[in-house]
Structure formats: C-alpha cells, structure tokens
Design an enzyme around this catalytic site. Sequence first.
Site, PDB file in Angstrom:
ATOM      1  NE  ARG A 142      36.296  28.295  48.840  1.00 45.10           N
ATOM      2  CZ  ARG A 142      36.063  27.993  47.503  1.00 45.10           C
ATOM      3  NH1 ARG A 142      35.842  27.054  46.804  1.00 45.10           N
ATOM      4  NH2 ARG A 142      36.380  29.188  46.961  1.00 45.10           N
ATOM      5  NE  ARG A 188      40.093  28.651  46.947  1.00 41.73           N
ATOM      6  CZ  ARG A 188      39.734  29.257  45.959  1.00 41.73           C
ATOM      7  NH1 ARG A 188      38.989  28.500  44.957  1.00 41.73           N
ATOM      8  NH2 ARG A 188      39.925  30.805  45.674  1.00 41.73           N
ATOM      9  CG  ASP A 227      38.080  25.470  44.438  1.00 45.22           C
ATOM     10  OD1 ASP A 227      36.966  25.666  44.347  1.00 45.22           O
ATOM     11  OD2 ASP A 227      39.009  25.626  43.402  1.00 45.22           O
ATOM     12  CG  ASP A 240      36.436  24.499  40.602  1.00 47.51           C
ATOM     13  OD1 ASP A 240      35.966  24.978  41.444  1.00 47.51           O
ATOM     14  OD2 ASP A 240      37.780  24.628  40.528  1.00 47.51           O
TER      15      ASP A 240
END
Length: 191
Positions: free
Chosen positions: A86, A95, A98, A100
């Site tokens: 990334r 991307r 990801d 999170d």
Amino acid sequence: MSGHPVRAFLGLGSNVGDRLANVQQAVDRLARTEGIRVVRASRVYETEPVGPPQPDYLNAVVEVETMLQPGSLLEACLGVEAAMGRVRAERWGPRIVDVDVLTFGDEQIDEPGMTVPHPRMAHRAFVVVPLLELDPHHRLPDGRRLAEVRLGPEALGSVRPFAPPPSVPSSGVPRSHHIAGARTRPDAPRS
C-alpha cells in the site's frame, strides 16, 4: 498486550489488482499476526468508490479477538497494508488494500491518528452492510444499534454482493495463548 481478548471489527477494502485475492491475503496476514485471531468474515461486496474517479472496491468486515492494545492493533493493520504494498499517495485514492479499525470492544478512542469507532462508519454503506451481517446489535456512540441506521436507496444501491466470505484460518485462541508444540490445524507446523 492486554490480559483478556477484546472483540474488534476491521474493515477491509481493495480496488487495485486482483481485488478478491487482496482481501483474502489481508485476512490471512491478520490471522498470522501475534495477538490477533480472526473469528469470522462478512461476505465480500463490490462498492462504488468514495473520492476521485477510480475502479470499484471490494469490501468486507472481519471480526477479530485481539490481545493487542488499540494502538498496537492499528499498527498491525498498517503493517498488513505496508507488507502488501500500500502506498498512501492520494486521500481516498486507489489502493491495493485498506485495513481500518472500525471498533475496539466498547471503547471510544479519540487520539491523534486513531478515532474508534471509525468516525464515518455509520454513513458508509460499504461498512454498514457487511458489519450488519456480523453484529446488527452493535451500539454506535450515539446509542443507536447498527440495525437502526437508515441509509438511503442511493447508498444501498452502491453495495452489491460479490463473493462469499473470505476463508478464515482455523484457530482456537488469540495467538499469544498458543501452547508451545501445539498445533492449531492439522497442517500447521509445531511451534
């Protein structure tokens, strides 16, 4: 590491390369991370991007049990992103992956670099829909249950089922509880 496992939910996304393989690789890398046990995953959804023009995303949510503190869990997620290549070139840009931290137990965290629950979680169908599969009763900071969140038809129309849940490696307990010499899977080497 903390003394007892904490349940957390992580959001996964990819819109570069083999998106489905990237989501699976992120799950696999998380499962191999000390102090994290991947419990289960939502289905994979294809979603329209937020931000500049770019390809559609694949998104999923995984439930984990972790022995890590919140900041260490975030570092582990960023480590997965870095290991997969990334590059943070553009806000909300394309991307490869990801990862999170959406929730960390019932904690509310507002520190530089980390806000949990994720601040835009209840407004993003690509998070709400897969998280509803795993925990419709999750309480948001405003006291509402996740199942009470009302997204408009436009938002819901941007989230399309794409694939079954990523495979979740089998494991009994968070990795820091493994017993030396024990195997968690028949094919796993002895530690």
